[in-house]
Design a protein around this motif. Structure first.
Motif, PDB file in Angstrom:
ATOM      1  N   ASN A  10       1.875   2.175   6.926  1.00 39.99           N
ATOM      2  CA  ASN A  10       1.632   3.406   6.168  1.00 39.99           C
ATOM      3  C   ASN A  10       1.747   3.198   4.665  1.00 39.99           C
ATOM      4  O   ASN A  10       2.345   4.006   3.945  1.00 39.99           O
ATOM      5  N   ASN A  11       1.174   2.097   4.157  1.00 43.04           N
ATOM      6  CA  ASN A  11       1.156   1.815   2.735  1.00 43.04           C
ATOM      7  C   ASN A  11      -0.240   2.007   2.172  1.00 43.04           C
ATOM      8  O   ASN A  11      -1.240   1.813   2.857  1.00 43.04           O
ATOM      9  N   TRP A  21      -1.831   1.210   9.919  1.00 42.56           N
ATOM     10  CA  TRP A  21      -2.066   2.385   9.077  1.00 42.56           C
ATOM     11  C   TRP A  21      -1.890   2.062   7.592  1.00 42.56           C
ATOM     12  O   TRP A  21      -1.347   2.851   6.824  1.00 42.56           O
ATOM     13  N   ASN A  22      -2.364   0.897   7.176  1.00 40.05           N
ATOM     14  CA  ASN A  22      -2.312   0.500   5.773  1.00 40.05           C
ATOM     15  C   ASN A  22      -3.701   0.520   5.149  1.00 40.05           C
ATOM     16  O   ASN A  22      -4.705   0.247   5.820  1.00 40.05           O
ATOM     17  N   THR A  23      -3.716   0.810   3.831  1.00 32.20           N
ATOM     18  CA  THR A  23      -4.953   0.715   3.059  1.00 32.20           C
ATOM     19  C   THR A  23      -4.686  -0.162   1.844  1.00 32.20           C
ATOM     20  O   THR A  23      -3.884   0.186   0.975  1.00 32.20           O
ATOM     21  N   PHE A  24      -5.331  -1.332   1.813  1.00 36.44           N
ATOM     22  CA  PHE A  24      -5.178  -2.279   0.703  1.00 36.44           C
ATOM     23  C   PHE A  24      -6.564  -2.549   0.117  1.00 36.44           C
ATOM     24  O   PHE A  24      -7.434  -3.094   0.803  1.00 36.44           O
ATOM     25  N   GLU A  84      -3.117  -2.196  13.700  1.00 32.34           N
ATOM     26  CA  GLU A  84      -4.212  -1.276  13.984  1.00 32.34           C
ATOM     27  C   GLU A  84      -4.385  -0.242  12.875  1.00 32.34           C
ATOM     28  O   GLU A  84      -3.479   0.025  12.095  1.00 32.34           O
ATOM     29  N   PHE A  85      -5.577   0.309  12.822  1.00 30.64           N
ATOM     30  CA  PHE A  85      -5.917   1.364  11.869  1.00 30.64           C
ATOM     31  C   PHE A  85      -5.629   0.958  10.420  1.00 30.64           C
ATOM     32  O   PHE A  85      -5.086   1.727   9.632  1.00 30.64           O
ATOM     33  N   ASN A  86      -6.009  -0.264  10.070  1.00 25.35           N
ATOM     34  CA  ASN A  86      -5.872  -0.768   8.711  1.00 25.35           C
ATOM     35  C   ASN A  86      -7.225  -0.850   8.032  1.00 25.35           C
ATOM     36  O   ASN A  86      -8.249  -1.113   8.672  1.00 25.35           O
ATOM     37  N   PHE A  87      -7.182  -0.656   6.690  1.00 24.09           N
ATOM     38  CA  PHE A  87      -8.378  -0.855   5.877  1.00 24.09           C
ATOM     39  C   PHE A  87      -8.030  -1.807   4.748  1.00 24.09           C
ATOM     40  O   PHE A  87      -7.235  -1.478   3.863  1.00 24.09           O
TER      41      PHE A  87
END
Length: 319
Positions: free
Chosen positions: A272-273, A255-258, A237-240
């Motif tokens: 959280n990356n 909680w990742n942003t790639f 959840e809460f990934n971009f």
């Protein structure tokens, strides 16, 4: 003009009616005006319904006071009683509709089970065929929204798009098999062939691109942009994830942003990356709280945590 055995048998006092076929407008005293019924038993019990056009065998059989309807096809609008301003074209189109208004069903079996649903547009064979009370839906394509019953304000465009949706609301699925397994999830936007295919109850997701978020089931609040972006995500959840194959293997990481081609591609459970750049953090699997910025930055990191790699092909040292 009345042509056919028992046509207008119960008496007609309305004006400008054309009844052609056996038993047309047979059972009631017709006070409605401006009707055209063509086909055996079409509009059989119509009474005060006016300005209707019924063409086909048993079309609008039970219509009594419904007005301004156009039904064309075998058993189209069969159970309509008081529903008005409907257009049903095709075999069994709008078959169960009783009081639903302002609906447009085009295609064999389209809107077949609709009873009181209003302001729906179903175009394509079996599109919205299970809808009963759902309103303000637009389904375009073979089997699109087929299982929808009470879901409202949905837009499903493409073959089998949103096929399993039952009560989910405010969803937009565009593309072949997009949102196919969605059942009760709401506020999703899936654009692209098979985007969000496996999603069942995950809500507030945006998947854009071929196979984007394909395996997502219950994960919510995700944004996957690009072909195969977040393809294997299930509950994360809460990934971009942005661009081709970003976060491809992510399953439960959150909680990742790639951002970048193959960025965080093999991440599965890491959370959280922040990876930006082509193949940045590509082989990260479970590492958390990492920042990799630049093409190939942190590419070989797999389980390391709390790393900051900035620059082209930076491998860095764990801190």
């Amino acid at each position: 003009m009345f042509i056919g055995g028992y046509t207008g048998y119960g008496g007609v006092s309305g004006n400008d009616n054309q009844f052609i076929g056996h038993g047309v407008a047979q059972s009631g005293c017709v006070t409605g005006s401006g009707n055209n019924f063509i086909g055996n038993l079409a509009g059989r019990v119509n009474t005060s319904g006016s300005h209707n056009n019924f063409l086909g065998y048993r079309v609008a059989f039970y219509n009594t006071t419904g007005s301004h309807n156009n039904f064309l096809g075998y058993y189209a609008g069969y159970n309509n009683t008081t529903g008005c301003f409907n257009n049903f074209f095709g075999l069994n189109a709008g078959y169960a509709n009783t009081t639903g208004n302002n609906n447009n069903f085009l295609g064999n079996g389209s809107g077949r089970s609709n009873t009181i649903g209003c302001f729906d547009n179903f175009f394509g064979t079996s599109s919205g065929c299970s809808n009963t009370t759902g309103c303000h839906n637009n389904f375009l394509g073979y089997n699109s929204g087929q299982a929808n019953t009470t879901g409202n304000y949905n837009n499903f465009f493409g073959r089998d798009s949103g096929r399993s949706n039952t009560s989910g609301v405010h969803n937009n699925f565009i593309g072949y098999y997009s949102g196919y397994n969605n059942t009760t999830a709401s506020n999703n936007n899936f654009i692209g062939n098979q985007a969000g295919f496996a999603n069942t109850t995950g809500s507030s997701n945006t998947f854009i691109g071929f196979y984007a978020g394909h395996a997502n089931t219950t994960g919510s609040h995700n944004t996957f942009l690009g072909q195969n972006a977040g393809r294997c995500n299930t509950v994360g959840e809460f990934n971009f994830f942005g661009v081709y194959s970003a976060g491809f293997c992510n399953t439960s990481g959150s909680w990742n942003t790639f951002i970048g081609r193959d960025a965080g591609r093999y991440n599965s459970t890491g959370c959280n990356n922040f990876f930006v750049g082509c193949r940045a953090g590509m082989y990260n699997t479970s590492g958390t709280y990492n920042i990799f910025f630049g093409n190939n930055a942190g590419r070989c990191n797999s389980t390391g945590n709390f790393n900051v790699f900035i620059g082209l092909i930076v491998t860095g040292k764990q801190i």
